[in-house]
Design a protein around this motif. Structure first.
Motif, mmCIF file in Angstrom:
data_model
loop_
_atom_site.group_PDB
_atom_site.id
_atom_site.type_symbol
_atom_site.label_atom_id
_atom_site.label_comp_id
_atom_site.label_asym_id
_atom_site.label_seq_id
_atom_site.Cartn_x
_atom_site.Cartn_y
_atom_site.Cartn_z
ATOM 1 N N GLU A 98 -2.668 19.440 3.337
ATOM 2 C CA GLU A 98 -1.275 19.611 2.915
ATOM 3 C C GLU A 98 -0.338 19.634 4.119
ATOM 4 O O GLU A 98 0.762 19.071 4.072
ATOM 5 C CB GLU A 98 -1.126 20.903 2.106
ATOM 6 C CG GLU A 98 -1.687 20.814 0.700
ATOM 7 C CD GLU A 98 -1.419 22.069 -0.112
ATOM 8 O OE1 GLU A 98 -0.909 23.060 0.486
ATOM 9 O OE2 GLU A 98 -1.707 22.078 -1.309
ATOM 10 N N ASN A 108 -0.605 15.753 5.574
ATOM 11 C CA ASN A 108 -0.309 14.614 4.690
ATOM 12 C C ASN A 108 0.510 14.957 3.454
ATOM 13 O O ASN A 108 0.743 14.082 2.613
ATOM 14 C CB ASN A 108 -1.622 13.959 4.238
ATOM 15 C CG ASN A 108 -2.499 13.545 5.393
ATOM 16 O OD1 ASN A 108 -2.066 12.828 6.288
ATOM 17 N ND2 ASN A 108 -3.752 13.995 5.391
ATOM 18 N N GLY A 109 0.932 16.195 3.322
ATOM 19 C CA GLY A 109 1.589 16.654 2.099
ATOM 20 C C GLY A 109 2.729 15.788 1.614
ATOM 21 O O GLY A 109 2.855 15.507 0.417
ATOM 22 N N SER A 110 3.563 15.313 2.531
ATOM 23 C CA SER A 110 4.745 14.544 2.134
ATOM 24 C C SER A 110 4.420 13.109 1.714
ATOM 25 O O SER A 110 5.264 12.414 1.155
ATOM 26 C CB SER A 110 5.745 14.505 3.290
ATOM 27 O OG SER A 110 5.180 13.851 4.419
ATOM 28 N N GLN A 111 3.180 12.661 1.970
ATOM 29 C CA GLN A 111 2.816 11.275 1.679
ATOM 30 C C GLN A 111 1.873 11.127 0.483
ATOM 31 O O GLN A 111 1.536 10.011 0.093
ATOM 32 C CB GLN A 111 2.143 10.644 2.903
ATOM 33 C CG GLN A 111 2.960 10.747 4.176
ATOM 34 C CD GLN A 111 2.147 10.338 5.390
ATOM 35 O OE1 GLN A 111 1.639 9.229 5.469
ATOM 36 N NE2 GLN A 111 2.007 11.264 6.342
#
Length: 218
Positions: A97, A100-103
């Motif tokens: 998270e 890579n959370g935003s993707q």
């Protein structure tokens, strides 16, 4: 021991990352990967009872957690401590998270975050030996409780999903057939009305034409 680790998006079952392994220490590795993908498919359809669950399969157990529309799953030997398995998944979740959370929502291809394997392999090594001081401390951590996490059989879990799919398909088929029958019924009623009133309309039409011709002649 931790044998296999996979991460997938729950909304559509898309695999996001996998703990790469040569498979030499895991017999029938491909068979178990197919079971994992089937589980992800079920989860994407909403066929799950809890956000944390253990699923028994042969000599192994799948442990998974669902957080933020992402499923983190690992397969371990049955003898491997359940508490360590879920703490391992929690570590993966926190880092995944963070990095890579935003993707996650915009990922369009399978294994879009394959580079996360580096962290997965490093973390996996920390959890392999259950007798290290670090892991003994984790096992003794009374604040982290796993007794309430359900354990199910893989055939039972996959079977429930298949049964729900069959019910859904049957319902859709019955709904479609009902619409077809309703359309046919309307067509039959229309045809019956035509057959009933057509002769009357023809008679009236003939009378009208004769009357019109008579008026023209006279």
């Amino acid at each position: 021991m931790v044998k296999l680790t996979m991460i997938a998006r729950v909304t559509d079952g898309l695999p996001l990352a996998e703990g790469l392994d040569d498979g030499r220490d895991l017999k029938d590795a491909e068979f178990y990967k197919q079971q994992v993908k089937a589980l992800f498919k079920n989860l994407s359809r909403g066929h799950y009872e809890a956000s944390r669950m253990s699923v028994e399969t042969g000599p192994y157990v799948f442990h998974y957690i669902i957080e933020g529309r992402v499923c983190y799953l690992t397969m371990c030997d049955r003898a491997y401590p359940k508490k360590l398995a879920f703490q391992y998944l929690e570590e993966l979740r926190n880092e995944f998270e963070r990095v890579n959370g935003s993707q996650i929502e915009t990922a369009a291809r399978p294994y879009a975050f394959i580079k996360f394997d580096t962290f997965m392999q490093k973390t996996k090594k920390l959890y392999q030996d259950t007798h290290t001081q670090r892991n003994i401390a984790k096992l003794n951590d009374e604040l982290y409780e796993v007794h309430q996490i359900m354990t199910r059989n893989v055939q039972e879990v996959l079977g429930v999903g298949e049964q729900l799919d069959q019910v859904s398909q049957m319902s859709s088929r019955l709904s479609s057939e009902s619409r077809i029958y309703a359309d046919k019924a309307r067509d039959l009623n229309r045809q019956a009305l035509i057959r009933k009133w057509a002769p009357v309309a023809i008679v009236f039409g003939v009378v009208f034409v004769l009357f019109w011709i008579k008026n023209k002649i006279w």
